[in-house]
Motif scaffolding. Structure first.
Motif, PDB file in Angstrom:
ATOM      1  N   ILE B   5       0.273  12.469 -24.913  1.00  0.00           N
ATOM      2  CA  ILE B   5      -0.248  13.523 -25.897  1.00  0.00           C
ATOM      3  C   ILE B   5      -0.420  14.710 -24.820  1.00  0.00           C
ATOM      4  O   ILE B   5      -0.920  14.708 -23.628  1.00  0.00           O
ATOM      5  CB  ILE B   5      -1.748  13.141 -26.344  1.00  0.00           C
ATOM      6  N   GLN B   6       0.103  15.808 -25.146  1.00  0.00           N
ATOM      7  CA  GLN B   6       0.279  17.102 -24.509  1.00  0.00           C
ATOM      8  C   GLN B   6      -0.948  17.769 -24.298  1.00  0.00           C
ATOM      9  O   GLN B   6      -1.237  18.585 -23.338  1.00  0.00           O
ATOM     10  CB  GLN B   6       1.446  17.914 -24.783  1.00  0.00           C
ATOM     11  N   GLY B   7      -1.439  17.957 -25.652  1.00  0.00           N
ATOM     12  CA  GLY B   7      -2.693  18.707 -25.836  1.00  0.00           C
ATOM     13  C   GLY B   7      -2.518  20.460 -25.604  1.00  0.00           C
ATOM     14  O   GLY B   7      -3.408  21.139 -25.461  1.00  0.00           O
ATOM     15  N   LYS B   8      -1.209  20.738 -25.665  1.00  0.00           N
ATOM     16  CA  LYS B   8      -0.946  22.131 -25.456  1.00  0.00           C
ATOM     17  C   LYS B   8      -0.207  22.687 -26.825  1.00  0.00           C
ATOM     18  O   LYS B   8       0.090  21.739 -27.817  1.00  0.00           O
ATOM     19  CB  LYS B   8       0.072  22.515 -24.532  1.00  0.00           C
ATOM     20  N   TYR B  13       9.769  25.745 -29.447  1.00  0.00           N
ATOM     21  CA  TYR B  13      10.210  24.708 -28.745  1.00  0.00           C
ATOM     22  C   TYR B  13       9.510  24.385 -27.301  1.00  0.00           C
ATOM     23  O   TYR B  13       9.874  23.722 -26.203  1.00  0.00           O
ATOM     24  CB  TYR B  13      11.874  24.562 -28.378  1.00  0.00           C
ATOM     25  N   SER B  14       8.352  25.490 -27.025  1.00  0.00           N
ATOM     26  CA  SER B  14       7.660  25.556 -25.819  1.00  0.00           C
ATOM     27  C   SER B  14       6.343  25.129 -25.944  1.00  0.00           C
ATOM     28  O   SER B  14       5.734  25.426 -26.826  1.00  0.00           O
ATOM     29  CB  SER B  14       7.849  27.216 -25.519  1.00  0.00           C
ATOM     30  N   LEU B  15       5.732  24.541 -24.911  1.00  0.00           N
ATOM     31  CA  LEU B  15       4.435  24.099 -24.819  1.00  0.00           C
ATOM     32  C   LEU B  15       3.815  25.465 -23.861  1.00  0.00           C
ATOM     33  O   LEU B  15       4.230  25.926 -23.357  1.00  0.00           O
ATOM     34  CB  LEU B  15       4.140  23.088 -23.755  1.00  0.00           C
ATOM     35  N   SER B  16       2.514  25.784 -24.758  1.00  0.00           N
ATOM     36  CA  SER B  16       1.683  26.971 -24.173  1.00  0.00           C
ATOM     37  C   SER B  16       0.167  26.520 -24.048  1.00  0.00           C
ATOM     38  O   SER B  16      -0.428  26.108 -25.065  1.00  0.00           O
ATOM     39  CB  SER B  16       2.023  27.923 -24.981  1.00  0.00           C
ATOM     40  N   ALA B  17      -0.382  26.714 -22.978  1.00  0.00           N
ATOM     41  CA  ALA B  17      -1.845  26.393 -22.682  1.00  0.00           C
ATOM     42  C   ALA B  17      -2.369  27.631 -21.989  1.00  0.00           C
ATOM     43  O   ALA B  17      -2.850  27.372 -20.754  1.00  0.00           O
ATOM     44  CB  ALA B  17      -2.135  25.256 -22.080  1.00  0.00           C
ATOM     45  N   GLU B  18      -2.442  28.838 -22.399  1.00  0.00           N
ATOM     46  CA  GLU B  18      -2.965  30.132 -21.798  1.00  0.00           C
ATOM     47  C   GLU B  18      -4.372  30.121 -21.543  1.00  0.00           C
ATOM     48  O   GLU B  18      -4.926  30.624 -20.988  1.00  0.00           O
ATOM     49  CB  GLU B  18      -2.726  31.345 -22.487  1.00  0.00           C
TER      50      GLU B  18
END
Lengths: 533, 533
Positions: B5-8, B13-18
Motif C-alpha cells: 500500500i503506497q498511501g500516496k 501514472y505518478s505517485l505524489s505526497a506533497e
C-alpha cells in the motif's frame, strides 16, 4: 368568423382575471399598442393553476399515449382552424413577415405531429425487461422491468422570437404534454394576442379529446413575478425556457434554491462561430461572403443560431471576402426587430463591442426609418490577438451583427478557438482534406459544440431525430438535452423500475404479450417479441 | 506476493505526497488504527491532477470504444490478481464479513464486464442518421447525424458502505471511464487501503492497455477540502456521489454555484417504505415479519435500500406480525458498523425518532460488546395520525432500525402515503386483486418511487438493464438517471449533432457503411443497415 381575444388567464378550462393590472400588445412596426387588455395573473391564480395541474397529473399520466396523440393532433387542427387571423395577429405583434410566420406555423404543426406519431408508435418509452431466474445462486434473479414515466406539472416560458414554434404549442410544450405531464405556459408579453389565440386552440383540443381540466393552463404577466412563482411552486417538476443567458440563469438559480431543486432546461443562445480554413477561403471567398452575410442578417439576426463570430486567417482571399461581405451588409435593408427593448439592447451590445480595443467597423447598413424597432446590419473586425485577450468579444449580440476575427496564422486561430465557451453550433468551412490537416482545432471545436456543421451555416434548425439543439454551458443549462426533435421528450420523463409485478398490473408497454407491439430491450436484446412467462 | 500500500496520491501514472498531513485506516471491529499513512492531497496536487485529466481527455475521448473495453477488462483482471489480500484488507477496514465482500467484488467485476460488453457491441451511443433531401422545398434538408459523446473529466466520491461496488472501480467510475471521460476518484477515508490497492489495479490496467497518462487519478483526504476543490475545478464536468443527503446536497450546491454549473449525480438514500395491505397481512403475517426483519437487519442495515418504514392498517394479523417481527429483532446479533461515526450517527438518529411524540419501541436486540461500532437492531411503532403530523418520522436512520406505522384504515394509510417524499424504492405487499382495489394508493406510490416492488424487499439491487437505482428528490439529486445498470453511462455523455460531414471525417458509428454494425435510428427507423450515399 373571428376568434375573440380574451386577455384573461387560462386556468384549465376556466378564464380568470382577478388582477386589475393589465398590459397591452405592442406593434413593433408602428411603435404603437393594440387595444386589447391582458390581465397579469394574481398570486391566488398561480396557486389555483398549480393545484389544478397537480390534480390533473394523477389522471393525465394514466391516459394511454394514443389518446394523448389525439390531443396533440387536435391542437394542430385547432391552430390551423384559426386561419389567417392567427398569422395576421402574429405579424402585428412580432413584426415578422407573413411568409416567415406561415413557415413557422407549418414547423409547429410538424413538431406536434411528430410527437403524435411517436406516441402512437410507442417505443419511445424505452421499455426494458429482464426476466426472472428463480433458481439462480446465491440468490434468485427477480423479474425487473423499466420504462419512462411522466414527472408532473411542467412550466414553460414562451420565447419572444418564435411566436409559434417556441411558444404556447411549441418545442417545450409539445413534448411536455406528449410525455403525460400537465403544462403551464407563461405567455411571452411580446405576443400576448397570438398566445391567447393559441391557448384557445389548445383548450378546445383538450376538451374535445376528453383531457382532464388542468392539463393545460396559460398565465399572463409583463413582469417577472408570475414566472418566478411558477418556478418556485412545489408542484412544478421541470421548467422549459428559450431566451437570453440572463433570463435563463435567473430561472435556473431560482429552481436550484428551492427546497426540492428541479431541472430548468434553458436554451440560452450562443455566438455560433464560423471557422474558415485558408484554402477554402482562397477558392470560395465571394461565395462565402454572400452565404454568411445572408445567414447573419436573416430575420434581423434574431435567431439563437445566428453566426456572430467568423474566424479567418490572414491569407489569400481575405481581402475579397471582407470586401464582398461588407458590400452585402451595406445592401441589407433595415428590418423591424421584435420589440423596442430587443432593438435597444441590440444597439447597446453592438456598440459595446465596437468600443473594445482593436475593433473596427467594416460596414453599416442604412436605416429606413427612425422607428425604435429598426435594426441596421453591420460587420466589424478584430485581430486574433485582441480576441484572445478580451472575453467580452465572445458575448452574444442578438441581432444582425457579426465580428470577423482575423488570425495571423493557424496557431493563433487554434488558440482563439480554445478560448471559446460552449456553443449551440460551430461551422467549419473547408474541404475534407484541409479539415483533416487541422485535427486538433477540429476536436477542440467539437468539445464545445452541440452541433458541428461542415460547409454550412447554422441558421435553419431541421426538425428531425438527429438534430441536437442545445450545447455545453452557457449555450444550454443542460448539455444532455435537446429542445428540438423527438429526443426533446427526454427532458420531461424519468425512468421507473417495476420489480416482481403481476403481468395484469403492469402498464401495457411492459406486459408479457407486448400488446402495443413496441420495440423493447428484453434480457439486453432489442426485440418486438412477446415474452413466454 | 503481497502488494504494498503506497498511501500516496495517484496523479495519473505518478505517485505524489506533497502534503505532510497524513491519516490512517480505522479498524471498526477493534476500534483501532492500521499502521499505513495516507497523504491528503495538497491544493497543488489537485491542480496538477485536473490539468493532467484535461490533457488526457483530448486523447482518451478518441480512443475507440473496443480499446476502452480492453481497459475495463484489464481492470477486472488486475483486481482479481490482488487475490485474498484485497478482501482481507477490505474486511479489516469495513468490518464487513468476507463472504459479503467476496460477493461485492464479484458484483464489481460483473459491472465492469457489462460495460466492456456494451462498448464492444457499440449501439449504446444511440447513433441517429437523417439522410439529406437536396431538392426539398422551400429549403434542402441537410445531412444530419447524432451520437453520444464524452463530456470531460468526471469526479467520483467513493462511498463508505461499498468498498468495491460503489468505490474506486464501481458504479460511477466504470461508466465514466467507459463513456470516454478521464476519472478522478476522491478515495473514501473509511477504507483508504482498499482504495489504494484498487487504484494500483486500475493504473496497471491503464498502462498495459495503452491508455493516456491522466485517464485515472485518485486523491486522498479525510476532510472536505480536496473533494470541494475537485468539484469546483473548471475542468470538472460532472460529479458522481453515493452517500448521505447532507453530503450529497453540499456537493450539489457547490456545483450549482460555479460560474459554469455542472451536474452532480448524488444518490442520497431513502427510507424505502413497505406497504402491507390488510388481506395480505392476514394471510402472511408471520412470513412477512421474518422477511422484513431479515431485510432491515441485513449488513447491519447499511444499505441505501434498507426498508426503514413499514405501513400497516390496524387489522387481522397485525398482532402476529408485530410479535414475530419483534422476536426476530430480539434474536438479531449485534453487528459491526462501518465506522465509529456511522454507528454514533445511527444511535443518535434512532434516539431522535424514539423521542418523537407517540413513538414506542417494540424490541431492541442485545449487544455483544461495548465497542464504538456495535449496532443493536430495533423496531418501533407509531400511529398513522402521528406519522402524518410529523415529517421528522420520514428521516432516514442509516442502520438496522425500522418504524412501523399503524394506520386506522385505508383512508389514513392513503393520506400517510401521500405525505412521503421521493424514494429509491417502495414495496407493496398484496395479491394482484387487493392491489387493484387500492389503485389510487398504488399510483401515489409510483409517483414518488424510482422502483416499485410487489411482494418483495428492496435490499438486493440487481445489476441489469431494467434496474433503475435512483428516484425522485431527495432520493437522488436527478431522478432521470440510474447509478446501476447500463443506462448509468447516460450520466457521463451528451448528444452531439454532425451536419453536412464528409463520410470519411465522421466517427465510425455514423459512417454510411456502418463499419461497427451497430443499431442506428436511420430516418427514424431502427436498423443495422448500411446507407447508400
Amino acid at each position: 368568423m373571428s376568434t375573440v381575444i380574451q386577455g384573461k388567464n387560462y386556468i384549465g378550462y376556466s378564464l380568470s382575471a382577478e388582477n386589475p393590472y393589465t398590459f397591452k400588445a405592442y406593434v413593433p412596426v408602428d411603435d404603437a399598442y393594440l387595444k386589447d387588455d391582458f390581465h397579469a395573473a394574481s398570486p391566488g391564480e398561480v396557486m389555483r393553476t398549480m393545484e389544478l395541474a397537480q390534480k390533473a397529473f394523477l389522471e393525465y399520466a394514466y391516459i394511454p399515449p394514443p389518446q394523448r396523440a389525439n390531443f396533440l393532433m387536435a391542437i394542430t387542427e385547432e391552430i390551423l382552424a384559426l386561419g389567417d387571423e392567427l398569422l395576421e395577429r402574429a405579424s402585428l405583434e412580432t413584426g415578422l413577415p407573413a411568409v416567415r410566420l406561415a413557415g413557422e406555423r407549418a414547423r409547429t404543426i410538424t413538431q406536434l405531429t411528430q410527437f403524435a406519431d411517436l406516441l402512437r408508435e410507442g417505443s419511445w418509452v424505452e421499455a426494458s425487461i429482464d426476466t426472472p431466474i428463480p433458481d439462480r445462486l446465491p440468490a434468485p434473479k427477480p423479474d425487473l422491468r423499466k420504462m419512462l414515466v411522466p414527472i408532473g406539472p411542467v412550466v414553460v416560458f414562451g420565447s419572444s422570437n418564435f411566436p409559434f414554434a417556441y411558444s404556447v404549442a411549441g418545442v417545450d410544450t409539445g413534448p411536455a404534454l406528449a410525455a403525460g405531464n400537465p403544462l403551464i405556459v407563461k405567455a411571452h408579453a411580446a405576443h400576448p394576442g397570438v398566445s391567447d389565440l393559441t391557448a384557445q386552440a389548445v383548450v378546445k383540443a383538450a376538451k374535445r379529446t376528453g383531457m382532464p381540466d388542468g392539463v393545460f393552463s396559460m398565465l399572463y404577466d409583463d413582469g417577472f413575478e408570475v414566472g418566478a412563482s411558477l418556478v418556485k411552486h412545489p408542484y412544478t417538476k421541470a421548467v422549459g425556457f428559450t431566451g437570453s443567458f440572463k433570463g435563463g440563469m435567473a430561472l435556473y438559480k431560482m429552481a436550484q434554491e428551492r427546497e426540492e431543486p428541479i431541472p430548468v432546461f434553458a436554451e440560452m443562445g450562443s455566438v455560433n462561430p464560423i471557422i474558415i480554413l485558408p484554402e477554402y477561403l482562397k477558392s470560395n471567398a465571394e461565395n462565402l461572403a454572400h452565404t454568411l452575410a445572408a445567414s447573419v442578417t436573416l430575420g434581423a439576426g434574431q435567431f439563437c443560431t445566428n453566426p456572430g463570430l467568423v474566424f479567418v486567417t490572414n491569407s489569400d482571399g481575405l481581402e475579397t471576402f471582407e470586401k464582398t461581405y461588407s458590400e452585402e451588409i451595406l445592401k441589407t435593408e433595415s428590418a423591424t426587430m421584435l420589440t423596442a427593448g430587443i432593438c435597444r439592447n441590440f444597439y447597446h451590445l453592438r456598440d459595446d463591442i465596437l468600443q473594445q480595443s482593436g475593433v473596427t467597423e467594416l460596414a453599416l447598413s442604412g436605416r429606413t426609418s427612425e422607428s425604435k424597432t429598426q435594426s441596421q446590419a453591420s460587420v466589424a473586425k478584430v485581430s486574433g490577438r485582441e480576441f484572445i485577450e478580451n472575453p467580452k468579444l465572445q458575448e452574444e449580440v442578438f441581432g444582425p451583427f457579426s465580428l470577423l476575427v482575423v488570425c495571423d496564422d493557424a496557431a493563433e486561430l487554434s488558440l482563439a478557438i480554445s478560448q471559446l465557451k460552449g456553443q449551440l453550433t460551430t461551422s467549419v468551412m473547408g474541404e475534407s482534406e484541409e479539415i483533416r490537416r487541422h485535427t486538433a482545432l477540429f476536436q477542440n471545436l467539437s468539445r464545445i459544440s452541440g452541433r458541428v456543421i461542415i460547409r454550412g451555416v447554422p441558421t435553419g434548425v431541421e426538425v428531425c431525430p438527429s438534430m441536437h439543439h442545445g450545447g455545453p454551458f452557457p449555450a444550454s443549462s443542460d448539455a444532455k438535452f435537446t429542445s428540438v426533435g423527438r429526443h426533446s421528450i427526454l427532458r420531461f420523463v424519468r425512468p421507473q423500475s417495476y420489480q416482481g409485478w403481476d403481468n395484469d398490473l403492469l402498464p401495457d408497454e411492459l406486459k408479457n404479450e407486448n400488446p402495443l407491439g413496441i420495440m423493447r430491450l428484453v434480457n439486453n436484446k432489442e426485440t418486438r417479441d412477446t415474452i413466454q412467462p
